[in-house]
Design a protein around this motif. Structure first.
Motif, PDB file in Angstrom:
ATOM      1  N   GLN A  53      63.701  23.278 -55.471  1.00  0.00           N
ATOM      2  CA  GLN A  53      63.452  22.313 -56.539  1.00  0.00           C
ATOM      3  C   GLN A  53      64.436  21.141 -56.466  1.00  0.00           C
ATOM      4  OE1 GLN A  53      63.686  24.949 -59.942  1.00  0.00           O
ATOM      5  NE2 GLN A  53      61.457  25.067 -60.120  1.00  0.00           N
ATOM      6  N   ILE A  54      65.704  21.437 -56.149  1.00  0.00           N
ATOM      7  CA  ILE A  54      66.689  20.367 -55.991  1.00  0.00           C
ATOM      8  C   ILE A  54      66.298  19.449 -54.836  1.00  0.00           C
ATOM      9  CG2 ILE A  54      69.072  19.899 -55.273  1.00  0.00           C
ATOM     10  CD1 ILE A  54      69.948  22.321 -56.889  1.00  0.00           C
ATOM     11  N   ASN A  55      65.821  20.040 -53.752  1.00  0.00           N
ATOM     12  CA  ASN A  55      65.375  19.264 -52.599  1.00  0.00           C
ATOM     13  C   ASN A  55      64.229  18.332 -52.988  1.00  0.00           C
ATOM     14  OD1 ASN A  55      65.165  18.386 -49.954  1.00  0.00           O
ATOM     15  ND2 ASN A  55      63.922  20.125 -49.293  1.00  0.00           N
ATOM     16  N   LYS A  56      63.276  18.860 -53.757  1.00  0.00           N
ATOM     17  CA  LYS A  56      62.123  18.061 -54.203  1.00  0.00           C
ATOM     18  C   LYS A  56      62.571  16.913 -55.101  1.00  0.00           C
ATOM     19  CE  LYS A  56      57.850  18.504 -56.873  1.00  0.00           C
ATOM     20  NZ  LYS A  56      56.994  19.443 -57.655  1.00  0.00           N
ATOM     21  N   GLU A  57      63.431  17.204 -56.069  1.00  0.00           N
ATOM     22  CA  GLU A  57      63.901  16.168 -56.995  1.00  0.00           C
ATOM     23  C   GLU A  57      64.703  15.090 -56.272  1.00  0.00           C
ATOM     24  OE1 GLU A  57      63.116  15.818 -60.118  1.00  0.00           O
ATOM     25  OE2 GLU A  57      62.046  17.713 -60.394  1.00  0.00           O
ATOM     26  N   MET A  58      65.488  15.499 -55.267  1.00  0.00           N
ATOM     27  CA  MET A  58      66.287  14.515 -54.535  1.00  0.00           C
ATOM     28  C   MET A  58      65.405  13.596 -53.692  1.00  0.00           C
ATOM     29  SD  MET A  58      69.812  16.448 -53.460  1.00  0.00           S
ATOM     30  CE  MET A  58      70.543  14.888 -52.970  1.00  0.00           C
ATOM     31  N   SER A  89      68.019  13.838 -64.907  1.00  0.00           N
ATOM     32  CA  SER A  89      68.145  14.877 -65.931  1.00  0.00           C
ATOM     33  C   SER A  89      67.723  16.233 -65.377  1.00  0.00           C
ATOM     34  CB  SER A  89      67.298  14.506 -67.148  1.00  0.00           C
ATOM     35  OG  SER A  89      67.342  15.528 -68.114  1.00  0.00           O
ATOM     36  N   ASN A  90      66.617  16.251 -64.631  1.00  0.00           N
ATOM     37  CA  ASN A  90      66.155  17.503 -64.007  1.00  0.00           C
ATOM     38  C   ASN A  90      67.173  18.038 -63.015  1.00  0.00           C
ATOM     39  OD1 ASN A  90      63.796  17.591 -65.429  1.00  0.00           O
ATOM     40  ND2 ASN A  90      62.491  16.815 -63.774  1.00  0.00           N
ATOM     41  N   LEU A  91      67.752  17.136 -62.216  1.00  0.00           N
ATOM     42  CA  LEU A  91      68.759  17.551 -61.237  1.00  0.00           C
ATOM     43  C   LEU A  91      69.970  18.169 -61.925  1.00  0.00           C
ATOM     44  CD1 LEU A  91      68.810  14.717 -58.537  1.00  0.00           C
ATOM     45  CD2 LEU A  91      68.468  17.156 -58.126  1.00  0.00           C
ATOM     46  N   GLN A  92      70.394  17.582 -63.030  1.00  0.00           N
ATOM     47  CA  GLN A  92      71.542  18.114 -63.756  1.00  0.00           C
ATOM     48  C   GLN A  92      71.256  19.511 -64.283  1.00  0.00           C
ATOM     49  OE1 GLN A  92      74.527  16.818 -63.854  1.00  0.00           O
ATOM     50  NE2 GLN A  92      75.303  18.546 -65.062  1.00  0.00           N
ATOM     51  N   LEU A  93      70.050  19.713 -64.808  1.00  0.00           N
ATOM     52  CA  LEU A  93      69.674  21.034 -65.322  1.00  0.00           C
ATOM     53  C   LEU A  93      69.621  22.072 -64.206  1.00  0.00           C
ATOM     54  CD1 LEU A  93      66.852  20.031 -67.855  1.00  0.00           C
ATOM     55  CD2 LEU A  93      69.124  20.925 -68.405  1.00  0.00           C
ATOM     56  N   LEU A  94      69.085  21.662 -63.051  1.00  0.00           N
ATOM     57  CA  LEU A  94      69.000  22.577 -61.915  1.00  0.00           C
ATOM     58  C   LEU A  94      70.393  22.946 -61.407  1.00  0.00           C
ATOM     59  CD1 LEU A  94      66.017  20.972 -59.958  1.00  0.00           C
ATOM     60  CD2 LEU A  94      66.031  23.242 -61.009  1.00  0.00           C
ATOM     61  N   LYS A  95      71.297  21.965 -61.356  1.00  0.00           N
ATOM     62  CA  LYS A  95      72.655  22.246 -60.884  1.00  0.00           C
ATOM     63  C   LYS A  95      73.405  23.149 -61.855  1.00  0.00           C
ATOM     64  CE  LYS A  95      73.147  18.186 -57.934  1.00  0.00           C
ATOM     65  NZ  LYS A  95      73.861  16.927 -57.659  1.00  0.00           N
ATOM     66  N   GLU A  96      73.143  22.987 -63.152  1.00  0.00           N
ATOM     67  CA  GLU A  96      73.756  23.884 -64.134  1.00  0.00           C
ATOM     68  C   GLU A  96      73.229  25.306 -63.987  1.00  0.00           C
ATOM     69  OE1 GLU A  96      73.131  22.213 -67.975  1.00  0.00           O
ATOM     70  OE2 GLU A  96      74.472  20.510 -67.648  1.00  0.00           O
ATOM     71  N   GLU A  97      71.917  25.416 -63.696  1.00  0.00           N
ATOM     72  CA  GLU A  97      71.330  26.744 -63.483  1.00  0.00           C
ATOM     73  C   GLU A  97      71.911  27.401 -62.235  1.00  0.00           C
ATOM     74  OE1 GLU A  97      66.907  28.878 -63.047  1.00  0.00           O
ATOM     75  OE2 GLU A  97      67.062  26.693 -63.349  1.00  0.00           O
ATOM     76  N   LEU A  98      72.117  26.598 -61.180  1.00  0.00           N
ATOM     77  CA  LEU A  98      72.702  27.130 -59.951  1.00  0.00           C
ATOM     78  C   LEU A  98      74.154  27.528 -60.172  1.00  0.00           C
ATOM     79  CD1 LEU A  98      72.121  27.707 -56.972  1.00  0.00           C
ATOM     80  CD2 LEU A  98      72.916  25.399 -56.443  1.00  0.00           C
TER      81      LEU A  98
END
Length: 680
Positions: A53-58, A89-98
């Motif tokens: 998901q991070i790859n997709k958002e980036m 915003s999505n990237l920040q949420l994903l990084k917090e989840e990771l």
């Protein structure tokens, strides 16, 4: 054979092992079943999903940023800016989840360790999750390279290519035991052969190696095989951390295993740091690897302290002083780790829970050092005349600065003076316990860790109870400031570098021929086949060496010279039989067995002098026309399997391994080996 399946700490099998039969050596490769529902596998699945998901958002962010820069339409810019804020915003949420996944330390701890009593449990260790990678299809690139470079049909090597790809697939999910470590090491060693066979210095194979950052999930890719090697080494270190964290540290064998695992993890990260440059991902940068090495060393030191608590007699004065100094040493190394994590290039990268955990441990072990000092002073009796000298000597080196008050001898012999100093140490211990609990409360993730809360609370209550016990109502003196305790350890951590020769591997592509000749760095003219008929003086050439046999000399005007054979040609086949791996005597026997119809010989000629075996000492060879015998030539000096440097521009790899049965790299010229040769 590898050891059998191992129970995972959550009670399930550790991944339902997949068996992949290796080459003729009969070794069995094991990887975890990616669909097995263990706690650890679920965690790794979530990590893989978040990475994707991070790859997709980036990718979406990169496209939006390009459009924002390219367009001059104000309305389009507003729309793109809104989209960018949504993606960020999505990237920040994903990084917090990771980050929360990277903080799931309890999943990796030992089951018995989690259910122990408050007095026997210790603070959890910090393990690393494995780097994720994408699947890689090498079938077409390797087949094309075999056809273009080696002049052979690539389809004939489909089995070997698929076997290598299966090994890579299994390596992505190693089991959390010795078999998993051997699997990673086997794949790493096979990369040496892949590098030598298919990665020439002048060009790339045209494939990208994709890996995700272990902590941020940010994808990186490179064509250099060095990136693949480095990522596998990182996972080797990460797997060692998981094995260390799962050990039962309430027992001496478990502690020894944990110490060994964390020392090997430190060695893997340190080897990577010293041999890898231009890191494409932050987890393999020099700053991050330095932090990881220090973290592993600190965890080793913590295990050494726990080992001391099991081995030392609890009621002995000197033993308790040693425990206090060991605890001070643990506090010292964790303080260094915290300083490293607070550096600018690392601070924003490392999970906040890790930084907090390290700080909590630093304060916790400082409190323990003062607690054990107080126990030594208050619970142990005053020394006898025979013990006094030894205790005085130990106590002289115990504090960083000598405590105020009476002389050392009076202090040790006077129970009241011992109580006063012990009370000062307990006061400081309580303050440090409370500071550890305060820092622990700042991190939401750590607050969820019941085991950590239990350890800190138990240690705090124990110090309070002891303070109440020695505190007298008639004490009108003000408790002084206890001096810091001099850190000292009786077992210094060792950084154990990876032992690449531990796992023997056979070159999967050994059929291509010996690496000394048939490698990506060597170039040769197209293979040719010549037909020879024995003349009065034989075939008219001199042979030398093994695997492959070299034509060391050609008699002018002889059959070989007329057929176009030249000095320096290598014989690769005789009458259709592959001779790339044949010994000198075997080729001679094939030539002798030919009749009047003659023999077909396949040869190749190297371009220039890239091959070490072509650096032949051109001494005048004594050729006797009446001689019909050939003397076999043995190579008396061969380098070991991995004792060479990679051609990669990113790494200076220097690995040693035991000799493979089928392919052993030889870098020695023929002048350094036996000079026996004969004309045929």
């Amino acid at each position: 054979m590898m050891p059998p399946e191992e129970e995972s700490p959550d009670g399930d099998r550790d991944g339902g092992l997949v068996l992949l039969q290796g080459p003729k050596s009969g070794s069995t490769r094991k990887g975890c079943d990616p669909f097995a529902q263990t706690q650890r596998s679920k965690l790794q699945h979530r990590r893989a999903r978040i990475n994707q998901q991070i790859n997709k958002e980036m990718r979406m962010r990169a496209g939006a940023e390009n459009l924002f820069r390219a367009t001059s339409n104000h309305k389009v810019k507003e729309t793109v800016a809104l989209e960018l804020s949504y993606v960020n915003s999505n990237l920040q949420l994903l990084k917090e989840e990771l980050e929360e996944l990277n903080s799931s330390m309890d999943v990796y701890q030992n089951e018995r360790f989690l259910s122990s009593s408050s007095e026997s449990i210790s603070v959890p260790m910090i393990p690393l999750g494995l780097k994720e990678t994408k699947e890689l299809d090498l079938l077409v690139p390797l087949k094309d390279f075999i056809s273009e470079h080696y002049g052979e049909e690539g389809v004939l090597y489909e089995k070997e290519i698929k076997e290598f790809m299966e090994l890579r697939q299994a390596m992505r999910t190693p089991s959390r035991n010795e078999a998993g470590l051997e699997l990673l090491m086997e794949y790493y060693n096979q990369l040496y052969f892949l590098d030598s066979r298919f990665f020439p210095p002048s060009k790339t194979l045209g494939v990208f190696f994709h890996w995700y950052d272990s902590l941020t999930g940010v994808p990186s890719h490179q064509r250099a095989l060095a990136f693949e090697k480095g990522s596998v080494l990182f996972n080797l270190g990460a797997l060692h951390t998981q094995i260390g964290a799962r050990q039962d540290r309430a027992s001496l064998p478990g502690l020894n295993h944990a110490i060994d695992a964390f020392q090997k993890a430190a060695g893997a990260f340190n080897y990577l740091k010293e041999n890898f440059s231009n890191a494409p991902s932050l987890d393999m940068s020099t700053a991050s690897l330095t932090m990881l090495v220090r973290l592993m060393v600190a965890q080793v030191q913590e295990c050494v302290f726990e080992k001391m608590t099991l081995l030392r007699a609890q009621n002995d004065f000197l033993a308790r002083l040693q425990l206090a100094q060991e605890a001070a040493r643990v506090e010292d190394v964790y303080s260094l780790v915290h300083q490293t994590m607070s550096q600018p290039h690392v601070k924003d990268y490392v999970p906040f829970s890790w930084t907090t955990m390290v700080q909590v441990k630093s304060e916790h072990f400082k409190a323990l050092s003062h607690y054990f000092a107080a126990i030594a002073l208050c619970e142990c009796p005053a020394p006898s005349d025979a013990e006094l000298l030894e205790q005085e000597k130990a106590f002289l080196q115990f504090h960083v600065t000598m405590p105020e008050g009476p002389s050392l001898r009076v202090l040790l012999q006077d129970p009241e003076e011992r109580r006063k100093l012990g009370k000062a140490h307990l006061k400081k211990a309580i303050m440090k316990h409370e500071e550890a609990m305060r820092i622990h409360g700042l991190c939401k993730i750590l607050r969820k860790m019941d085991i950590l809360q239990e350890v800190l609370s138990f240690a705090h209550k124990r110090s309070l109870s002891k303070y109440s016990e020695i505190d007298h109502e008639e004490d009108f003196f003000e408790t002084g400031e206890a001096p810091d305790i001099h850190p000292k350890t009786h077992q210094k951590p060792e950084i154990k570098s990876p032992n690449f020769s531990q796992v023997k591997v056979t070159d999967l592509f050994h059929r291509l021929g010996p690496l000394s000749v048939f490698s990506a760095k060597n170039k040769w003219y197209p293979a040719r086949r010549v037909h020879l008929v024995r003349g009065e003086n034989g075939f008219g050439f001199t042979l030398r060496g093994d695997s492959p046999v070299l034509i060391a000399g050609v008699i002018p005007g002889g059959c070989a010279a007329e057929a176009g054979l030249k000095e320096g040609d290598y014989i690769i086949s005789v009458n259709g039989k592959d001779c790339k791996w044949s010994k000198h005597a075997e080729v001679v026997q094939l030539l002798k067995s030919t009749g009047k119809e003659g023999v077909d010989i396949g040869v190749i000629t190297l371009q220039g002098s890239e091959c070490p075996k072509a650096q032949v000492d051109r001494k005048a060879a004594v050729m006797s026309s009446g001689s019909g015998m050939l003397k076999s030539n043995k190579e008396n000096s061969r380098k070991s399997l991995m004792n060479s440097k990679s051609a990669s521009t990113l790494l200076v790899w220097s690995k040693k391994s035991k000799r493979s049965k089928k392919s052993t790299y030889s870098g020695v010229p023929f002048t350094a080996v036996g000079d026996n040769e004969a004309m045929y």
